[in-house]
Design a protein around this motif. Sequence first.
Motif, PDB file in Angstrom:
ATOM      1  N   ALA A 114      -8.023  -2.768  -7.969  1.00 25.23           N
ATOM      2  CA  ALA A 114      -7.941  -2.918  -6.540  1.00 25.23           C
ATOM      3  C   ALA A 114      -7.284  -4.323  -6.264  1.00 25.23           C
ATOM      4  O   ALA A 114      -6.178  -4.567  -5.622  1.00 25.23           O
ATOM      5  N   GLU A 115      -7.739  -5.366  -7.011  1.00 21.99           N
ATOM      6  CA  GLU A 115      -7.541  -6.742  -6.835  1.00 21.99           C
ATOM      7  C   GLU A 115      -6.071  -6.853  -7.054  1.00 21.99           C
ATOM      8  O   GLU A 115      -5.139  -7.726  -6.269  1.00 21.99           O
ATOM      9  N   LEU A 116      -5.633  -6.270  -8.147  1.00 22.33           N
ATOM     10  CA  LEU A 116      -4.240  -6.497  -8.741  1.00 22.33           C
ATOM     11  C   LEU A 116      -3.294  -5.520  -7.542  1.00 22.33           C
ATOM     12  O   LEU A 116      -2.208  -6.086  -7.274  1.00 22.33           O
ATOM     13  N   ALA A 117      -3.669  -4.177  -7.218  1.00 19.28           N
ATOM     14  CA  ALA A 117      -3.032  -3.778  -6.467  1.00 19.28           C
ATOM     15  C   ALA A 117      -2.532  -4.304  -4.943  1.00 19.28           C
ATOM     16  O   ALA A 117      -1.483  -4.298  -4.519  1.00 19.28           O
ATOM     17  N   GLU A 129      -5.115   1.745   2.484  1.00 20.83           N
ATOM     18  CA  GLU A 129      -3.863   1.864   2.742  1.00 20.83           C
ATOM     19  C   GLU A 129      -2.976   1.327   1.564  1.00 20.83           C
ATOM     20  O   GLU A 129      -1.798   1.347   1.547  1.00 20.83           O
ATOM     21  N   LEU A 130      -3.495   1.132   0.527  1.00 24.87           N
ATOM     22  CA  LEU A 130      -2.765   0.447  -0.638  1.00 24.87           C
ATOM     23  C   LEU A 130      -1.681   1.525  -1.313  1.00 24.87           C
ATOM     24  O   LEU A 130      -0.667   1.231  -1.703  1.00 24.87           O
ATOM     25  N   ALA A 131      -2.293   2.768  -1.148  1.00 18.21           N
ATOM     26  CA  ALA A 131      -1.274   3.620  -1.773  1.00 18.21           C
ATOM     27  C   ALA A 131      -1.329   5.115  -0.787  1.00 18.21           C
ATOM     28  O   ALA A 131      -1.167   6.033  -1.376  1.00 18.21           O
ATOM     29  N   LYS A 132      -1.052   4.730   0.452  1.00 16.11           N
ATOM     30  CA  LYS A 132      -1.095   5.658   1.251  1.00 16.11           C
ATOM     31  C   LYS A 132       0.364   6.064   2.005  1.00 16.11           C
ATOM     32  O   LYS A 132       0.681   5.308   2.826  1.00 16.11           O
ATOM     33  N   GLY A 133       0.812   6.963   1.148  1.00 18.43           N
ATOM     34  CA  GLY A 133       2.520   7.195   1.120  1.00 18.43           C
ATOM     35  C   GLY A 133       3.026   7.028  -0.199  1.00 18.43           C
ATOM     36  O   GLY A 133       2.658   6.080  -0.896  1.00 18.43           O
ATOM     37  N   LEU A 141       1.271   0.326  -7.755  1.00 12.67           N
ATOM     38  CA  LEU A 141       1.177   0.516  -9.106  1.00 12.67           C
ATOM     39  C   LEU A 141       2.465  -0.234  -9.796  1.00 12.67           C
ATOM     40  O   LEU A 141       2.643   0.041 -10.988  1.00 12.67           O
ATOM     41  N   GLU A 142       3.308  -0.973  -9.098  1.00 12.72           N
ATOM     42  CA  GLU A 142       4.570  -1.565  -9.667  1.00 12.72           C
ATOM     43  C   GLU A 142       5.624  -0.670 -10.646  1.00 12.72           C
ATOM     44  O   GLU A 142       5.772  -0.768 -11.620  1.00 12.72           O
TER      45      GLU A 142
END
Length: 216
Positions: A114-117, A129-133, A141-142
Amino acid sequence: MIATSDRTPLPREFFDRPVLEVAPDLLGRTLVRTTPDGPISLRLTEVEAYDGPNDPGSHAYRGRTPRNDVMFGPPGHVYVYFTYGMWHCMNLVCGPDGTASAVLLRAGEIIEGAELARTRRLSARNDRELAKGPARLATALEVDRALDGTDACTSGDTPLRMLSGTPAPSDQVRNGPRTGVAGDGGDGEAHPWRFWIANDPTVSPYRAHVPRRRRS
């Protein structure tokens, strides 16, 4: 952390099935993105199915092009497309080689890295919200077009891998219209091919298709 029992790579046979079988079965599975800065792992919570020539909402509805070529290739490969001139979205190819169905990865929970995301998604207000969509997922995820065609079924040194994870219980799986899809004749909502885990806070909000107005 990912349990040891959940780290088994999904076999190619998992994806060599009809897309409407694969899509809900991906919920709860784990996607691992390996980067030079470290790994990021995500538990899938929302997906959408696209059924190639049988589906007006699919990129492959009108046939093969340089953009959608990977969709016609072997199952278990990654199809990445660029949209609206600024966002990437990630799909997993399904069905036999030569067909063109795929599952769009719409949302997930970051369970490792998560720190990297967070460094990729500075505008996220919290980790939910990091990967919400789909665009947020690819950004966290780059993932970009450089990863188009990546084999996600291998256990070796690869930038993207799909692991068995913990499948979502069937009584927690919901389905409904795909977000923002109309298709030819405006019939996109007739396909309830979006699947998600009920009450999961990382699932993206549904938005109906809004037709573009022609300028007078």
